[in-house]
Design an enzyme around this catalytic site. Structure first.
Site, PDB file in Angstrom:
ATOM      1  N   HIS A  91       0.838  -1.205   0.000  1.00 30.51           N
ATOM      2  CA  HIS A  91       0.000   0.000   0.000  1.00 30.51           C
ATOM      3  C   HIS A  91       0.867   1.248   0.000  1.00 30.51           C
ATOM      4  O   HIS A  91       1.525   1.563   0.990  1.00 30.51           O
ATOM      5  CB  HIS A  91      -0.912  -0.004   1.231  1.00 30.51           C
ATOM      6  CG  HIS A  91      -1.917   1.112   1.247  1.00 30.51           C
ATOM      7  ND1 HIS A  91      -3.272   0.896   1.197  1.00 30.51           N
ATOM      8  CD2 HIS A  91      -1.776   2.460   1.328  1.00 30.51           C
ATOM      9  CE1 HIS A  91      -3.915   2.060   1.241  1.00 30.51           C
ATOM     10  NE2 HIS A  91      -3.007   3.025   1.333  1.00 30.51           N
TER      11      HIS A  91
ATOM     12  N   HIS B 277       1.137   5.370  -2.249  1.00 35.52           N
ATOM     13  CA  HIS B 277       0.545   6.313  -3.196  1.00 35.52           C
ATOM     14  C   HIS B 277       1.679   6.957  -3.980  1.00 35.52           C
ATOM     15  O   HIS B 277       2.215   7.996  -3.568  1.00 35.52           O
ATOM     16  CB  HIS B 277      -0.261   7.381  -2.457  1.00 35.52           C
ATOM     17  CG  HIS B 277      -1.434   6.870  -1.694  1.00 35.52           C
ATOM     18  ND1 HIS B 277      -2.737   7.079  -2.087  1.00 35.52           N
ATOM     19  CD2 HIS B 277      -1.507   6.133  -0.548  1.00 35.52           C
ATOM     20  CE1 HIS B 277      -3.564   6.505  -1.218  1.00 35.52           C
ATOM     21  NE2 HIS B 277      -2.838   5.928  -0.268  1.00 35.52           N
TER      22      HIS B 277
ATOM     23  N   GLN C 281     -10.136   9.725  -4.055  1.00 35.66           N
ATOM     24  CA  GLN C 281      -9.773  10.346  -2.788  1.00 35.66           C
ATOM     25  C   GLN C 281     -10.932  11.116  -2.144  1.00 35.66           C
ATOM     26  O   GLN C 281     -11.096  11.134  -0.927  1.00 35.66           O
ATOM     27  CB  GLN C 281      -8.590  11.302  -2.990  1.00 35.66           C
ATOM     28  CG  GLN C 281      -8.187  12.110  -1.771  1.00 35.66           C
ATOM     29  CD  GLN C 281      -7.535  11.279  -0.686  1.00 35.66           C
ATOM     30  OE1 GLN C 281      -6.362  10.957  -0.750  1.00 35.66           O
ATOM     31  NE2 GLN C 281      -8.306  10.918   0.341  1.00 35.66           N
TER      32      GLN C 281
ATOM     33  N   HIS D 261      -9.705   1.901   0.888  1.00 37.34           N
ATOM     34  CA  HIS D 261      -9.444   2.554   2.164  1.00 37.34           C
ATOM     35  C   HIS D 261     -10.735   2.416   2.962  1.00 37.34           C
ATOM     36  O   HIS D 261     -11.766   2.965   2.563  1.00 37.34           O
ATOM     37  CB  HIS D 261      -9.129   4.024   1.963  1.00 37.34           C
ATOM     38  CG  HIS D 261      -7.788   4.308   1.361  1.00 37.34           C
ATOM     39  ND1 HIS D 261      -7.378   3.791   0.160  1.00 37.34           N
ATOM     40  CD2 HIS D 261      -6.753   5.085   1.827  1.00 37.34           C
ATOM     41  CE1 HIS D 261      -6.148   4.231  -0.114  1.00 37.34           C
ATOM     42  NE2 HIS D 261      -5.760   5.017   0.882  1.00 37.34           N
TER      43      HIS D 261
ATOM     44  N   GLU E  57     -10.756   4.300   7.883  1.00 37.76           N
ATOM     45  CA  GLU E  57      -9.502   4.894   8.351  1.00 37.76           C
ATOM     46  C   GLU E  57      -9.839   6.101   9.223  1.00 37.76           C
ATOM     47  O   GLU E  57      -9.639   7.260   8.871  1.00 37.76           O
ATOM     48  CB  GLU E  57      -8.627   5.319   7.169  1.00 37.76           C
ATOM     49  CG  GLU E  57      -7.243   5.797   7.582  1.00 37.76           C
ATOM     50  CD  GLU E  57      -6.441   6.353   6.431  1.00 37.76           C
ATOM     51  OE1 GLU E  57      -5.277   6.717   6.677  1.00 37.76           O
ATOM     52  OE2 GLU E  57      -6.948   6.448   5.299  1.00 37.76           O
TER      53      GLU E  57
ATOM     54  N   ASP F  65       2.680   3.296   2.829  1.00 34.91           N
ATOM     55  CA  ASP F  65       1.623   4.259   2.565  1.00 34.91           C
ATOM     56  C   ASP F  65       2.164   5.587   2.027  1.00 34.91           C
ATOM     57  O   ASP F  65       1.855   5.973   0.907  1.00 34.91           O
ATOM     58  CB  ASP F  65       0.771   4.493   3.815  1.00 34.91           C
ATOM     59  CG  ASP F  65      -0.573   5.133   3.503  1.00 34.91           C
ATOM     60  OD1 ASP F  65      -0.859   5.391   2.316  1.00 34.91           O
ATOM     61  OD2 ASP F  65      -1.348   5.384   4.432  1.00 34.91           O
TER      62      ASP F  65
END
Length: 413
Positions: free
Chosen positions: A55, A57, A150, A208, A211, A307
């Site tokens: 994971h 980005h 997002q 996601h 979270e 992450d």
């Protein structure tokens, strides 16, 4: 290539590993090299399959301070900062930062990456940049791209169209963020919509999910139920799942039964989860991490990711999975000797299962010859002393080599 005198998969016995035509051909003690064959003397060190970054980005990495720093350290401020930085994206910008990040990851023994990429930008600049980069680096590293909305998939009238466009352009995985939708019901509907989409287009799923430190955030049960009912559990992942750290034990026990039945995966991101979690607490302050130890004990697959590396969510990081493991074992009390020895699995075999690549992963005869040699006799010492990855080997060729630093002391004792 012949790699001699190594502890394969952290096992006690020493053995040799021979590679031919890009695949593991023999694994046995006292193998004799062929004429002219490259030989690496492992000197009793540990040989593992390459690390898996479950994971990250890649589109956001190395943007810390741009346009400003996340001084509150909250997830919500981080998202706002990215919303500003996202307006400045160009393909060159994304590719340059992503490539610099990949170099860090390969240096530290990573060959398999699952990267979420924000598709809330109607230009899909980051997606197009990473699709190009994925193809350009495929000989050195495997990249799965997750279409990640997002801002939520139901919060913007364009988002469903952008998701389908991203799928058609070639993403491997469908993402989501149900806890950021406007309402609880919208969160559930986003899960149903995205899992239906995954079935229609034959894609993996990685959302996601929850979270947040809110015990009322329970999208995970909806995702697990969909995964079970649709029979796609091993293709489905929930990332973060940090609300689980706030659930009461009775509900958590029920949830574990559903997660186990579904066969789905969980990704924890110990560094970022600990940093962002508990920000709205005074004391007692929550750790902000999912229940790694309990999930593992229940037979649910858990892998780790970094992450964020030097961006609006995490100002630190350099792509070293040993940092991720160290935080995870400390925070969730996985500090028994055998737990520490086995903790490499969170970033190797468990990660391969999360990425759904387990059939072509691992050190076994006939499989692709991808492996790393760590500068330690076992994983306990590698983790405790943060030892280097001496060799990162892909299809039988060295793609990264590290020479350990040497320290000379002048103490007089």
């Amino acid at each position: 290539m012949l790699i001699k005198n190594v502890h394969v998969d952290n096992q006690a016995a020493l053995t040799d590993v021979q590679i031919k035509d890009g695949h593991f051909s023999k694994i046995a003690p006292n193998l004799v090299p062929d004429a002219g064959e490259q030989v690496i003397d492992g000197q009793g060190k540990v040989l593992l399959p390459p690390f898996v970054e479950s994971h990250i980005h890649l589109d956001t990495q190395l943007t810390a301070g741009q346009p400003r720093w996340n001084e509150s350290g909250t997830l919500f401020e981080g998202i706002r900062i990215w919303g500003e930085r996202r307006q400045e994206l160009t393909k060159q910008d994304v590719k340059q930062r992503a490539l610099a990040t990949i170099r860090l990851l390969v240096k530290h023994g990573i060959q398999h990456i699952r990267s979420h990429v924000d598709i809330s930008d109607p230009r899909l600049t980051a997606l197009q940049a990473l699709l190009e980069l994925k193809e350009e680096v495929k000989d050195q590293v495997d990249i799965q791209l997750v279409a990640f909305p997002q801002d939520g998939v139901l919060t913007n009238l364009q988002e469903k169209g952008l998701m389908e466009q991203a799928i058609k352009e070639g993403v491997d995985v469908i993402g989501g963020i149900p806890h950021m939708e406007f309402t609880t019901e919208d969160g559930w509907e986003s899960v149903h919509y995205l899992t239906r989409l995954a079935e229609r287009y034959d894609r993996l799923v990685d959302m996601h999910c929850d979270e947040i430190d809110d015990p009322a955030s329970r999208n995970l049960e909806v995702l697990a139920a969909d995964a079970y009912k649709r029979g796609i559990g091993d293709r489905v992942t929930a990332s973060h799942a940090t609300a689980m750290g706030s659930y009461n034990d009775a509900y958590a026990s029920k949830l574990f039964g559903l997660l186990k039945r579904s066969g789905m995966n969980i990704v924890a991101n110990p560094l970022v989860n600990v940093h962002l979690g508990g920000r709205f607490d005074t004391y007692p302050k929550r750790r902000g991490l999912t229940r790694i130890k309990d999930l593992t004990a229940a037979g649910i697959n858990v892998s780790f990711g970094e992450d964020d590396i030097q961006d609006f969510m995490n100002p630190l990081g350099d792509g070293n999975m040993l940092d991720v493991i160290m935080m995870g074992v400390y925070v969730d009390h996985l500090m028994g000797y055998h737990q520490l020895q086995d903790s490499f699995k969170f970033v190797t075999y468990n990660g391969a299962r999360t990425l759904h690549i387990q059939d072509q992963y691992g050190i076994a005869v006939g499989k692709p010859a991808n492996c790393i040699l760590l500068n330690a006799p076992d994983f306990y010492h590698a983790l405790n002393e943060h030892r280097e990855v001496l060799y990162n080997i892909r299809h039988g060729k060295v793609i990264a080599e590290t020479r350990p630093a040497k320290t000379q002391l002048y103490l007089g004792f």
